[in-house]
Design an enzyme around this catalytic site. Structure first.
Site, mmCIF file in Angstrom:
data_model
loop_
_atom_site.group_PDB
_atom_site.id
_atom_site.type_symbol
_atom_site.label_atom_id
_atom_site.label_comp_id
_atom_site.label_asym_id
_atom_site.label_seq_id
_atom_site.Cartn_x
_atom_site.Cartn_y
_atom_site.Cartn_z
ATOM 1 N N GLU A 17 5.798 19.617 19.785
ATOM 2 C CA GLU A 17 5.695 18.515 18.831
ATOM 3 C C GLU A 17 4.768 17.432 19.390
ATOM 4 O OE1 GLU A 17 8.704 15.367 16.556
ATOM 5 O OE2 GLU A 17 9.275 16.202 18.501
ATOM 6 N N LYS A 90 8.126 16.395 8.515
ATOM 7 C CA LYS A 90 9.464 16.318 9.108
ATOM 8 C C LYS A 90 10.428 15.569 8.186
ATOM 9 C CE LYS A 90 11.547 14.989 13.577
ATOM 10 N NZ LYS A 90 11.189 14.507 14.927
ATOM 11 N N CYS A 127 11.591 19.322 15.543
ATOM 12 C CA CYS A 127 12.508 18.635 16.442
ATOM 13 C C CYS A 127 13.855 18.290 15.798
ATOM 14 C CB CYS A 127 11.832 17.404 17.035
ATOM 15 S SG CYS A 127 12.588 16.856 18.601
#
Length: 271
Positions: A17, A90, A127
């Site tokens: 990431e 995300k 993540c």
């Protein structure tokens, strides 16, 4: 490292990431917005497109996206011929000591996706998305055969004795086993110190990148100190047959899952 993975036979290669630099979200600093770039004509994405085409590999590319007045923690999926297959932003944005991402990133608006690449249909979360079973299930329901999670996680600046690595691995192993798909997580290593408005903040990233098989078993695991390239091979047709025979999707009861849309765990008869 992408070239090294290719030499070892990798077809789909996951890097970390926000790999372009240090993990800047330890601080709330206006100058760090200068790191963001638009999705289109993004120099890092274009460079990775050339590399993917040269090596005939698939590369999910994590980057800090500027979209007008909004900013996202995003990933572009590059197919083996260099084609950009699309964007995922995300969805789950953390906000705690050392991981102050809500200062920089809007919540993603793309929804969860599955991308059909040359080698497999893949799902990519980012993540904090990896802690939510709904993310994994949504991608697999759309056809994802392998799940990928680029990551930046390590120590907690407010408590350097807190170590979440085993919890972190077990949660994702559960996603793999619950959905009967392989899962790949790529994390960074090393110690990073960032100057904040309250002094310096330090995170020691614990690595432990891993590849899990479709029953949640770890088949490859990196350590917490060294750069490593992990490679594993899976028979996706055989895994698909097992997944269908196991009945986990046949026996789902989405009619009973309305509680997932509430905060208090309660549903009403009219909902």
């Amino acid at each position: 490292m992408i070239r090294e993975a290719h030499k070892k036979g990798a077809n789909i290669i996951l890097i970390q990431e926000l790999f372009e630099g240090h993990y800047f979200c330890q601080a709330q600093r206006m100058d760090f917005f200068g790191r963001a770039k638009p999705y289109k004509e993004n120099p890092t994405i274009m460079r990775m497109q050339k590399l993917a085409k040269e090596l005939d590999v698939v590369i999910p590319v994590s980057f800090f996206e500027e979209a007008g007045n909004a900013h996202y923690n995003s990933v572009a999926i590059i197919d083996a011929d260099g084609t950009d297959l699309g964007l995922y932003r995300k969805s789950h944005i953390p906000d705690g000591p050392g991981y102050q991402e809500k200062f920089y990133f809007n919540p993603g608006d793309t929804g969860f996706k599955a991308f059909k690449t040359k080698y497999a249909t893949i799902g990519v979360g980012i993540c904090w998305d990896q802690w939510f079973p709904e993310t994994a299930r949504a991608m697999v329901l759309q056809g994802a055969e392998i799940l990928f999670y680029p990551t930046a996680i390590g120590s907690e600046p407010q408590d350097m004795n807190l170590d979440s690595r085993e919890h972190w691995k077990r949660v994702m192993q559960g996603h793999a086993g619950a959905n009967l798909v392989p899962l790949v997580a790529s994390n960074r290593i090393g110690k990073e110190t960032v100057e904040t408005e309250h002094g310096n903040s330090t995170i020691k990233f614990y690595g432990n990148s891993f590849i899990a098989g479709p029953t949640g078993e770890i088949v490859k695991l990196a350590n917490d100190k060294d750069e490593e390239v992990l490679v594993a091979e899976f028979d996706l047709d055989e895994i698909k047959s097992t997944r269908h025979g196991w009945g986990i999707f046949r026996d789902r009861r989405p009619d009973l899952y309305r509680v997932l849309l509430t905060l208090d765990g309660k549903t009403s008869s009219s909902s």
